[in-house]
Design a protein around this motif. Structure first.
Motif, PDB file in Angstrom:
ATOM      1  N   ILE A  44      13.766   9.988   7.929  1.00 43.81           N
ATOM      2  CA  ILE A  44      12.924   9.410   8.975  1.00 43.81           C
ATOM      3  C   ILE A  44      13.514   9.618  10.366  1.00 43.81           C
ATOM      4  N   ASP A  45      14.833   9.464  10.525  1.00 50.60           N
ATOM      5  CA  ASP A  45      15.424   9.624  11.850  1.00 50.60           C
ATOM      6  C   ASP A  45      15.306  11.064  12.354  1.00 50.60           C
ATOM      7  N   ASP A  46      15.493  12.041  11.467  1.00 52.93           N
ATOM      8  CA  ASP A  46      15.314  13.446  11.848  1.00 52.93           C
ATOM      9  C   ASP A  46      13.855  13.721  12.213  1.00 52.93           C
ATOM     10  N   ALA A  47      12.944  13.138  11.434  1.00 51.90           N
ATOM     11  CA  ALA A  47      11.515  13.334  11.680  1.00 51.90           C
ATOM     12  C   ALA A  47      11.108  12.743  13.035  1.00 51.90           C
ATOM     13  N   ILE A  48      11.641  11.588  13.366  1.00 50.57           N
ATOM     14  CA  ILE A  48      11.328  10.954  14.656  1.00 50.57           C
ATOM     15  C   ILE A  48      11.823  11.828  15.805  1.00 50.57           C
ATOM     16  N   LYS A  49      13.035  12.354  15.693  1.00 55.28           N
ATOM     17  CA  LYS A  49      13.570  13.235  16.743  1.00 55.28           C
ATOM     18  C   LYS A  49      12.674  14.444  16.942  1.00 55.28           C
ATOM     19  N   LEU A  50      12.316  15.106  15.848  1.00 58.93           N
ATOM     20  CA  LEU A  50      11.466  16.289  15.959  1.00 58.93           C
ATOM     21  C   LEU A  50      10.068  15.939  16.447  1.00 58.93           C
ATOM     22  N   ALA A  51       9.549  14.803  16.022  1.00 62.25           N
ATOM     23  CA  ALA A  51       8.217  14.385  16.471  1.00 62.25           C
ATOM     24  C   ALA A  51       8.196  14.211  17.992  1.00 62.25           C
ATOM     25  N   ARG A  52       9.292  13.699  18.545  1.00 68.35           N
ATOM     26  CA  ARG A  52       9.365  13.471  19.997  1.00 68.35           C
ATOM     27  C   ARG A  52       9.531  14.757  20.794  1.00 68.35           C
ATOM     28  N   THR A  53      10.330  15.693  20.270  1.00 70.51           N
ATOM     29  CA  THR A  53      10.738  16.829  21.093  1.00 70.51           C
ATOM     30  C   THR A  53      10.402  18.193  20.509  1.00 70.51           C
ATOM     31  N   GLY A  54       9.971  18.248  19.256  1.00 71.44           N
ATOM     32  CA  GLY A  54       9.751  19.525  18.591  1.00 71.44           C
ATOM     33  C   GLY A  54       8.590  20.313  19.174  1.00 71.44           C
ATOM     34  N   ASP A  55       8.685  21.627  18.992  1.00 74.02           N
ATOM     35  CA  ASP A  55       7.639  22.545  19.435  1.00 74.02           C
ATOM     36  C   ASP A  55       6.905  23.049  18.195  1.00 74.02           C
TER      37      ASP A  55
END
Length: 128
Positions: A44-55
């Motif tokens: 979940i923490d990795d997913a939240i990071k990518l959700a915020r900043t991922g392209d």
């Protein structure tokens, strides 16, 4: 190349799935359909990071990540205006109530159904 393949050609997908074998299967299926996997995470923490900043252009979200709901990730994607689909073995009743109207990929899934759900989600996002 048919229309669906051409549409998939330039799309990047984020995969959020805690079961490594399912995640690998999804990555293979997406590649076969002509999509690019922009990222694949199971926590979940990795997913939240990518959700915020991922392209990426769309996300596939497992509803339950090791006992945690994926709702925080879905909310970030909604705020960013990025389309997403849920993957679940629980049917629509397993979805967070706020997101009951979102496209759902039923586990176990087949490539044809994956292609159809992603196409529908991209079409829906284009209308909104």
């Amino acid at each position: 190349m048919d229309k669906a393949d051409a549409a998939a050609d330039s799309k990047n997908i984020l995969v959020v799935e805690d079961e490594i074998m399912i995640r690998m299967l999804l990555e293979d299926m997406l590649g076969d359909l002509g999509y690019t996997v922009a990222g694949a995470v199971g926590r979940i923490d990795d997913a939240i990071k990518l959700a915020r900043t991922g392209d990426f252009d769309m996300a596939i979200l497992d509803v339950n990540l090791a006992g945690q709901t994926v709702s925080p990730v879905a909310e970030i994607l909604e705020e960013r205006g990025l389309p997403f689909v849920f993957a679940t073995g629980y049917g629509e009743r397993g979805l967070p109530e706020k997101f009951m109207n979102r496209p759902t990929l039923q586990k176990p899934f087949q490539q044809d159904n994956l292609s159809k759900i992603l196409s529908q989600a991209f079409e829906r996002a284009a209308v909104v």
